[in-house]
Write a protein that holds these residues in place. Structure first.
Motif, PDB file in Angstrom:
ATOM      1  N   LEU A 175     -40.783  71.228   2.121  1.00 52.61           N
ATOM      2  CA  LEU A 175     -40.897  69.766   2.123  1.00 52.61           C
ATOM      3  C   LEU A 175     -42.358  69.334   2.076  1.00 52.61           C
ATOM      4  CD1 LEU A 175     -38.162  68.823   4.770  1.00 52.61           C
ATOM      5  CD2 LEU A 175     -37.951  68.893   2.277  1.00 52.61           C
ATOM      6  N   LEU A 176     -43.174  69.974   2.909  1.00 53.43           N
ATOM      7  CA  LEU A 176     -44.604  69.686   2.984  1.00 53.43           C
ATOM      8  C   LEU A 176     -45.269  69.836   1.623  1.00 53.43           C
ATOM      9  CD1 LEU A 176     -47.141  69.296   4.809  1.00 53.43           C
ATOM     10  CD2 LEU A 176     -47.120  71.776   5.206  1.00 53.43           C
ATOM     11  N   ASP A 177     -44.811  70.831   0.856  1.00 53.71           N
ATOM     12  CA  ASP A 177     -45.414  71.142  -0.434  1.00 53.71           C
ATOM     13  C   ASP A 177     -45.374  69.957  -1.400  1.00 53.71           C
ATOM     14  OD1 ASP A 177     -46.522  73.413  -2.054  1.00 53.71           O
ATOM     15  OD2 ASP A 177     -44.875  72.784  -3.379  1.00 53.71           O
ATOM     16  N   ASP A 178     -44.419  69.055  -1.199  1.00 54.58           N
ATOM     17  CA  ASP A 178     -44.318  67.896  -2.096  1.00 54.58           C
ATOM     18  C   ASP A 178     -45.484  66.931  -1.867  1.00 54.58           C
ATOM     19  OD1 ASP A 178     -43.048  66.597  -4.147  1.00 54.58           O
ATOM     20  OD2 ASP A 178     -41.786  65.386  -2.840  1.00 54.58           O
ATOM     21  N   TYR A 179     -46.026  66.919  -0.642  1.00 52.35           N
ATOM     22  CA  TYR A 179     -47.097  65.980  -0.312  1.00 52.35           C
ATOM     23  C   TYR A 179     -48.465  66.659  -0.303  1.00 52.35           C
ATOM     24  CZ  TYR A 179     -42.785  63.903   1.319  1.00 52.35           C
ATOM     25  OH  TYR A 179     -41.489  63.454   1.388  1.00 52.35           O
TER      26      TYR A 179
ATOM     27  N   GLY B 274     -42.486  66.052   6.584  1.00 54.81           N
ATOM     28  CA  GLY B 274     -43.575  66.810   5.970  1.00 54.81           C
ATOM     29  C   GLY B 274     -44.698  65.896   5.510  1.00 54.81           C
ATOM     30  N   TYR B 275     -44.526  64.610   5.736  1.00 60.32           N
ATOM     31  CA  TYR B 275     -45.532  63.640   5.290  1.00 60.32           C
ATOM     32  C   TYR B 275     -46.575  63.379   6.382  1.00 60.32           C
ATOM     33  CZ  TYR B 275     -47.321  59.506   2.836  1.00 60.32           C
ATOM     34  OH  TYR B 275     -48.122  58.619   2.179  1.00 60.32           O
ATOM     35  N   PHE B 276     -46.094  63.260   7.637  1.00 57.97           N
ATOM     36  CA  PHE B 276     -47.002  62.870   8.733  1.00 57.97           C
ATOM     37  C   PHE B 276     -48.284  63.711   8.814  1.00 57.97           C
ATOM     38  CE2 PHE B 276     -43.406  60.515  10.935  1.00 57.97           C
ATOM     39  CZ  PHE B 276     -44.056  59.290  10.935  1.00 57.97           C
TER      40      PHE B 276
ATOM     41  N   VAL C 196     -54.544  64.175  -6.006  1.00 60.28           N
ATOM     42  CA  VAL C 196     -53.903  65.494  -6.027  1.00 60.28           C
ATOM     43  C   VAL C 196     -52.936  65.715  -4.877  1.00 60.28           C
ATOM     44  CG1 VAL C 196     -55.721  66.699  -4.757  1.00 60.28           C
ATOM     45  CG2 VAL C 196     -54.334  67.939  -6.468  1.00 60.28           C
ATOM     46  N   SER C 197     -53.140  65.035  -3.761  1.00 59.79           N
ATOM     47  CA  SER C 197     -52.237  65.225  -2.619  1.00 59.79           C
ATOM     48  C   SER C 197     -52.377  64.041  -1.685  1.00 59.79           C
ATOM     49  CB  SER C 197     -52.571  66.508  -1.852  1.00 59.79           C
ATOM     50  OG  SER C 197     -53.772  66.328  -1.099  1.00 59.79           O
ATOM     51  N   MET C 198     -51.421  63.908  -0.782  1.00 65.42           N
ATOM     52  CA  MET C 198     -51.489  62.843   0.214  1.00 65.42           C
ATOM     53  C   MET C 198     -52.684  63.050   1.135  1.00 65.42           C
ATOM     54  SD  MET C 198     -49.151  60.781  -0.434  1.00 65.42           S
ATOM     55  CE  MET C 198     -48.581  61.101  -2.088  1.00 65.42           C
TER      56      MET C 198
END
Lengths: 492, 492
Positions: free
Chosen positions: B152-156, B406-408, B281-283
């Motif tokens: 999940l984390l990989d998406d952000y 996985g966003y926080f 590129v990422s959050m």
């Protein structure tokens, strides 16, 4: 019912995407950052490709063939009629041709704008010739042996024909020319408004007027744009206006015009949301709504009385000596060059000129090289004035540059329909003048909603007017109205 | 090169459509008429279907297989890496699962809002349990035997792992807890700002500050929304803010935060427009830009000195006795319940709490039924205060209701990256404090543009920070900065 339901579900998604396209246009004209134009063109191009693929998807043809029409009610058959019409048009147009037209007209619009700014016809003509060549090709592909101009017209006004419109225009023109000559020969020369009118105050009154004419703010909004327009269907129908601090009528009557378009879209039966019936049925019927709000209601003596007082409250002056002078200024007749600034008497003469020329162009009886001369001759004959420069003549409208051939006559059709509807409306709503004298037109909107707007695409254009009025639409009521109104104003 | 060019052309159209989706969200949050919500959901649903079909189109897989990577340069290989990552994610997710998640989270967001308003955890828990169940399923499908939370984390934050972040957070937490205890135990208790600050004046200063930090108005605009956000990539990057007349810092620092996000998108190399490299590129890296603008630059003593004077000019008062008191008010440390209102010292403690809990939830080591208790215990331990009501505790954030697991942690990653970048920036731009004291940060933006922003998706997240700073990103610089800044402010 399987095929019908599948088809309607598919169309619903297509309509939703078409609404998205409308939002992008709205955004572009109102709030888009200046530097985003190229990217936006690419975004709209990508969405247009998606829409084109959906509209020519072979499944649409299969569903249309598989539907059992006998099992459908009237509204469902009307849905099918719209879908079939759109599918046939999409399939008849080779994709290479439509993408060529999209490319050329996109470029042509820019060149037209440059040519108009520089008053340089020669700069525009080669590109316009290319547009006309492609539109002739398109018309031939769509007409399949029928009349090419009618095939183009059909996209804006289903069921109308060039010959039918030409016959009607031929009946209208002498009476209009005679009326304008009597007016201009009279000894009355009303003054335009004078003074300055702050932008904020104009927008306050514009919002108020929109509310009083039944515009629904829960499903709309009013913004600024260079050219006023209405955007969207269903529950999100936005209008725009513009502000000229020297002339509050520009803002207010642009607003009223767009409120008419907006009220039509907002008034369609919610059951038709995102279906082929969920939009105004034709440009002519659409224009009938914008025109009746703007002219028959908005430029009436009753409403002008209220507006005069309201402007005096907001700005400390209305720009005219009294309500009668204000009414005369609002309806001042003058032989101007520009269609969009024309009064009610001259407006349709502008349209007839364009209609005749574009019909000749598409038929191949007139070439682009001879267009300016043809325009200027005709203008001299109908308006009694020589065109002084191309930006006041053949270069004034954007329409032809973007490939809109067959669109112009719907403006006058709209006026004719508005004339018919106004006769019926006055008979049906006896309080109308009293309401307008209080600045309100909700009763008119209620009648128009019930008799025209709610039907969306359910009936064909002429049929919706016939049903609302109880008679077949014709030019008589509009001409009678104009002769009576301006006869009184100019004491003819 | 045939397959590569085809793939890039296809992706360009997909990106263009994804930008359209972003415009619809922007419109919804800023200008959409209230009554248009249902229709808008349908429009966005139709566009989402188009995007989903494009992202899982088998041709993407075929092109990816057919490309000869050895013939490509570094940027082209980076393009491929992004496309491949997206394609694998899209293909691993069964369509029934993603549409189920879309449906459930759309409903869950409404229920969460109701539960928060009513302070009623029980109203939300069954729906949250359903969301967690589906997200565990999604995580398992994406992880293919690997760690579900990482998937999940990989998406952000591509390349980051839950274990790596946990280890870093474990190093940070004691120093942050110690710092907050020393601050709260000190004898300094700076007052918040006092007074009223008119909305118009706040927006004037907000626009000025955005300009001074290098925000490009030709490619953007500033509007109001309930929750500030940044929308769009390339040449149309819009930001929003909100106005609280009792607290100008809300508007100004929200603006600066979004200016950071916006400057990143606006600063990307135009050659990457509408390509997979054409977005941040990422959050985490995105948040590094918003945080460095908001905190390291915007909340610096130098900039606060200018802002104090500017507010005094515009409003006749800054809400503080002098520049030092203003600086202290801007950086006031207090043990609040709400993450979005937290100061720089507490903010990351809020994140760590959420990260640990959501990681346990996805791993199945914590159940939703026990979530509130776990939250409250942890809050008491890290913040020294008992949660008084669920809207100040487990119900405060929208994220979990809409499926953002996985966003926080990317918020704190952003702070850590900002700490690293600030060290490098100070060394590279000796005039920085002088510039900020004049209210300007264009020199900072120029350095960030050159070293971070322009690369877009060219480098992986940690690599872009490493290249900009000359060292691998780590938490040290952020913690040193916080201890130095707040040590001086609170005289520890």
């Amino acid at each position: 019912m399987g095929a019908y339901d599948d088809l309607i579900a598919y169309e619903r998604e297509t309509q939703a995407l078409a609404q998205v396209m409308g939002r992008l246009s709205w955004d572009q004209e109102t709030v888009m950052p200046k530097g985003a134009a190229h990217q936006r063109a690419e975004e709209m191009g990508a969405l247009e490709s998606v829409l084109h693929r959906r509209r020519t998807d072979p499944r649409v043809g299969e569903w249309l063939e598989a539907v059992d029409e006998t099992a459908l009610d009237h509204a469902a058959r009307a849905q099918l009629r719209h879908i079939l019409r759109g599918y046939i048009r999409a399939m008849r147009l080779p994709e290479t041709l439509s993408s060529q037209i999209a490319r050329v007209t996109s470029r042509a619009q820019g060149i037209w704008a440059e040519a108009r700014a520089a008053d340089d016809v020669a700069h525009f003509l080669p590109t316009l010739a290319e547009v006309v060549r492609l539109k002739r090709e398109e018309a031939a592909a769509l007409a399949q042996g029928g009349d090419p101009y009618d095939a183009l017209l059909d996209d804006y006004e289903p069921g109308a024909t060039g010959a039918g419109i030409a016959a009607m225009f031929d009946r209208m023109r002498p009476r209009l020319v005679e009326l304008r000559e009597r007016i201009l020969g009279s000894d009355r020369h009303p003054a335009p408004l004078s003074g300055r009118f702050g932008a904020e105050g104009q927008m306050t009154v514009a919002r108020e007027v929109a509310s009083h004419f039944g515009y629904d703010w829960r499903h709309g909004r009013l913004d600024h744009s260079v050219h006023p327009f209405t955007s969207g269907s269903g529950t999100d129908v936005r209008i725009t206006t513009r502000v000229d601090e020297g002339d509050p009528l520009n803002c207010l009557y642009s607003t009223l015009h767009e409120v008419g378009h907006g009220a039509y879209e907002q008034g369609i039966d919610p059951a038709y949301l995102l279906s082929p019936l969920g939009e105004g049925v034709s440009m002519g019927v659409h224009e009938s709504q914008s025109r009746i709000y703007e002219n028959q209601l908005g430029r009436s003596r009753a409403f002008c009385g209220w507006l005069h007082a309201r402007l005096a409250e907001v700005f400390g002056q209305s720009g005219a000596a009294d309500a009668d002078a204000f009414y005369a200024a609002v309806n001042r007749v003058h032989s101007g060059y520009i269609r969009t600034e024309a009064d009610e008497v001259h407006y349709n003469l502008h349209i007839m000129l364009r209609f005749d020329l574009e019909r000749e162009l598409i038929a191949g009886r007139l070439e682009v090289a001879d267009l300016e001369e043809a325009w200027n001759e005709r203008f001299q004959s109908d308006f009694g004035v020589a065109v002084d420069k191309p930006s006041n003549g053949v270069l004034q409208d954007v329409h032809w540059s973007v490939g809109l051939f067959g669109y112009f006559p719907t403006y006058t059709l709209g006026n004719v329909y508005a004339g018919c509807l106004y006769t019926a409306l006055c008979a049906a709503v006896p309080s109308l003048d009293d309401d307008l004298a209080r600045g309100h037109a909700e009763t008119a909107t209620a009648w128009l909603r019930e008799n025209v707007q709610r039907h969306g695409g359910l009936y064909e254009p002429a049929e919706v007017i016939q049903r609302a009025c109880g008679f077949d639409p014709h030019e008589g009521p509009l001409l009678d109205y104009l002769e009576a109104k301006f006869g009184a104003l100019y004491r003819l």
